[in-house]
Design an enzyme around this catalytic site. Structure first.
Site, PDB file in Angstrom:
ATOM      1  CB  CYS A  44      -1.105  -0.136   1.203  1.00 50.17           C
ATOM      2  SG  CYS A  44      -2.048  -1.596   1.328  1.00 50.17           S
ATOM      3  CE1 TYR A 280      -5.491 -25.849   5.654  1.00 43.89           C
ATOM      4  CE2 TYR A 280      -7.412 -24.695   6.551  1.00 43.89           C
ATOM      5  CZ  TYR A 280      -6.539 -25.662   6.524  1.00 43.89           C
ATOM      6  OH  TYR A 280      -6.743 -26.486   7.405  1.00 43.89           O
ATOM      7  N   GLY A 283      -6.312 -13.929   0.904  1.00 46.05           N
ATOM      8  CA  GLY A 283      -5.845 -12.600   0.358  1.00 46.05           C
ATOM      9  C   GLY A 283      -6.728 -12.283  -0.984  1.00 46.05           C
TER      10      GLY A 283
END
Lengths: 557, 557
Positions: A44, A280, A283
């Protein structure tokens, strides 16, 4: 026998899962595969490094393979790409330096992430058309914008990354054009509030072209590409940033037997298990439940990814953690403006067929008598039973705070009644005795219990002018400085004495500047037998929603 | 017949009740009696006007009697003091300009507020010993501190008003001494975190004298008083501000039959009704339920007062609103520091016999890689079932936000599990992918499920040194720069290889700098069969809790 766990993808979800798993199982063998050069980088933060707010490149690298090994004994393998999963034999085929090898697993966590959509547009392979996903993209874009020759940049796509890129490049002094194919940027925000962001962009020199998709890019030799839009408009760019969205990076799973959704998202249950045993996924690449509507969705955000990584690790280690779905809480800095949203907006609720109502307030960030209060627009969406479904806030200081409070209320399945009762921290530098969140709750409560039913701009637009009166209760001076067309003006403080001037057979659509005087007027009128309703947010809402970007002659479609 | 409602007291609770009542009942006769000159003034802003942050005095006057009449047709009578209530005949005796008169009522709302406690200390009647309640006190104090002759001010009492006054006067350049009789200031904060505020005060030049009550004031002719403390210490002050607390201003109710508590608070039920028919009470003068413990308490704060005013008006108008109690959420600016709390602290829980546990984290206000992140200390208090009971936060930016989220969780009866699942707004300028509130939830969850049981400073102090090891897992360099006495140092990254140096028959009390490495160490140790626990908050917590004000030679008792 110690458990062997392979994690595919070393950024937010994968790195979180690895660290959590080690804390739960000191003996497990944990291999973290990362296709790129870096794990756990500050995804980010990439736009802010390009923009120069973050100056030190090393700050983007939150964890290094060496640190992960030293502290967590995790076998991190960068530039090792999982290219195939054999869910029967429980093996992963890995490509590294041109060779391939296999690793078996007892448990597998997929965290491959999402990649920028690259549409099949003519000319898109131009060397000056780039997109942003990782550190190497970042370095590339930064090296380009650091060149003096790059003066004009076009960003295609008005999502979060597109808007952030437009902001940071404009702050560097570049001439930025932002092109969005939809009528408005930033889909999490409704059409009636997002013009506030569009105005902020324009006020800071970003040229906005809305509702006009890119048709092609012309290669002008030795120069940046020419951007051709559907409208026929064309302009030159020294550099183009493509940011029209992301798609799950799951092509390598095609023949694995792992169930994928129509757009390639990995399908998981509440424990983040895929349909294949011991596999699994977490995200940006997964499909999850929308916490508010229960419908399937994808929420490619860092917060959910981190939480999911933790939960998948828990489940592998035998802990009963569950993922309850994402509400899509998000926030964005756009120059001096903060824009944040949580839960569902009107668009998604309409699409889902879920009835809702809205309230809109314009409070200050703190007590008006203490210097420095900044205005905000806060929109609340709730159902007839009062459950809070979503919220959007735009303004300066304190927007993030109110959004987090509302996100918390949604998570705990609270109601507008709860909003009125919240006891939030008040001193003059921080808030008002009635916090903006309380205020939004009061307006919604008054709407639901019929004390002051709210209407929206759409109701004003679609009104039957024959049997309604649009009543502006602001002062004469305010009215003269601008009002909604066809409104009549009776200032609130004169209303009680001028009721005989109103036709009680007509419905009264009342508005003031922000909604508060309108509320008082509606109370007077309803008690006197009039069918009166209040425009939530008032004239200020009308004005801000009516903003249209100035195109210097460009037609907006 | 139209209802006649009398409201006694025109500030927060009373003014709110009046406006709400008019919106509910256009026909009611509403009389608002205010003893002072002003209604609805900005109570919480008074210190900031004295300090000069608020420069325009008129901003303190939020509503005037004229505005209340024009907009709400409320008969506001300032300088009209209710001196007696006859609950049988339903009349109020009112004093005005030396005369008295009576008004009957159908409903009565009492909002008399609280007044500064004025203890019977020798010399307290000195003309330069003042307290702060209303606009006229404000004018008086301001006129004094505006005089050049006033250079040294002593504030007696380290509650919210005392600390705010100390801050604003020090910011004006005055030499300020703050005297508190208890060992620490600001009772809503526990002894282990409030030193952070005490240090902030000292760092900005406020002299603090703790644990030393005032004995008397000597009148030094023509000069300010001499302040004599119990310790024998004495000092001169040009001006003394008394701020040792408030008491309900309810003497006029003595013979009314309205039930009062032991300290004079008006007793009300959940509808804010007193024991006398049609008599309601709201605001600082009433006794209410503590939302967390259910016990009776008084919370003299503006937020609850405003909400109570609204609810009393609702009930008079026949709406079913209830007051569910106050959790005492409060916040304070102290120079560059924000200190906020909500719910119960350790002191009140101990007193109530309610068991609890604590977690303490030191997160940044936003992602560390984005510039400008400010540290905070966040303390969470919860019970064994995970219910959140209270929180305290101190630091810079974003403290108010986290406190409001935690206040919301407490209000909605959330748990530490909920804290881990909250999906809060994240972008680098605003937070981290794991928000401080999530982090506090993780620590508490790891404590409760036994993954990493937390201990506190008290546990360290009271440990049996024979059968415990105090283990510092920071780097050698950090250890050498300061550590808790008797600790041994094994850096986390060496721990796995040095387990044989630890005596597994002893309990390991682990700490690092802020708690995160300690957690990882505890996980390694517990999986290897050691009984290891983690000092929540780490060495940073130890250091900040150990701060003692510097008295320039003054003994602190």
């Amino acid at each position: 026998m110690n458990k062997k766990v392979i994690i595919v993808g070393g950024v937010a979800g994968g790195a979180s899962a690895a660290a959590r798993l080690r804390r739960l199982d000191e003996e497990a063998e944990i291999i973290l595969l990362e296709r790129g050069e870096h794990i756990s980088f500050a995804n980010c933060g990439l736009p802010y490094y390009i923009g120069g707010t973050i100056q030190d490149r090393s700050k983007l690298l939150v964890q290094t393979p060496e640190m992960m090994d030293r502290r967590f004994r995790i076998d991190v393998r960068v530039q090792n790409e999982a290219i195939q999963i054999n869910t029967k034999d429980k093996t992963v085929t890995i490509q590294h330096n041109g060779d391939t090898y296999e690793e078996n697993y007892d448990a597998l966590i997929l965290s491959p992430g999402a990649k920028p959509i690259s549409p099949s547009i003519e000319g898109i392979d131009h060397s000056k058309i780039l997109s942003l996903r990782n550190i190497s993209d970042t370095d590339h874009i930064k090296s380009m914008v650091d060149m003096d020759a790059v003066r004009e940049v076009t960003v295609i796509g008005g999502g979060f990354i597109g808007v952030e890129m437009a902001e940071v490049l404009a702050e560097r002094g570049l001439k930025v054009t932002l092109v969005e194919s939809a009528p408005h940027i930033l889909a999490p925000f409704d059409d009636d509030v997002v013009p506030i962001v569009e105005k902020e962009l324009q006020d800071h020199g970003v040229r906005l072209i809305l509702g006009d998709p890119v048709m092609k890019f012309n290669d002008v030799s030795g120069n940046g590409p020419e951007v051709i839009l559907q409208s026929g408009h064309s302009h030159h760019a020294d550099l183009v940033i493509m940011a029209i969205g992301v798609m799950p990076d799951t092509a390598f799973l095609k023949d694995s037997g792992i169930e994928l959704g129509p757009k390639g998202h990995i399908i998981v249950n509440e424990y983040l298990q895929t349909n294949c045993e011991d596999v699994y996924a977490v995200g940006d690449a997964i499909e999850i439940s929308n916490f508010v509507t229960g419908q399937k969705t994808a929420v490619p955000l860092a917060g959910p990814a981190n939480k999911q990584g933790r939960i998948a690790a828990d489940h592998i280690a035998g802990l009963p953690s569950k993922y309850e779905g994402a509400q899509g809480t998000s926030i964005l800095k756009v120059f001096g403006l903060t824009a944040a949203s949580t839960g569902s907006n009107e668009r998604t609720l309409r699409r889902s067929g879920i009835p809702y109502r809205t309230a809109l307030v314009h409070p200050g960030s703190h007590a008006g008598y203490y210097p420095g209060a900044e205005p905000m627009t806060l929109k609340l969406i709730y159902d007839k039973q009062g459950r809070v479904l979503g919220a959007q806030a735009l303004g300066g200081a304190g927007v993030d705070k109110r959004m987090d409070v509302l996100a918390t209320v949604i998570r705990l399945k609270g109601t507008v009644q709860d909003l009125t009762e919240l006891e939030l921290a008040y001193a003059p530098p921080y808030s008002s005795a009635k916090d903006p969140v309380n205020m939004a709750g009061f307006v919604a409560q008054n709407d639901l219990n019929g004390m002051s039913p709210t209407i929206t701009l759409e109701d004003i637009k679609e009104r039957n002018k024959e049997n309604t009166i649009l009543l502006d209760v602001r002062t004469r001076q305010e009215f003269e400085q601008g009002h909604i067309p066809d409104a009549v003006n009776i200032p609130l403080d004169e209303l009680r004495d001028r009721l005989d001037q109103l036709d009680s057979s007509k419905k009264l659509l009342v508005y003031c500047q922000v909604g508060l005087r309108g509320y008082t007027a509606v109370r007077i009128l309803r008690q006197k037998g009039f069918n009166a309703v209040n425009l939530t947010g008032g004239y200020k809402y009308y004005k801000s929603a009516s903003f249209t970007p100035d195109q210097d002659g460009i037609i907006i479609y």
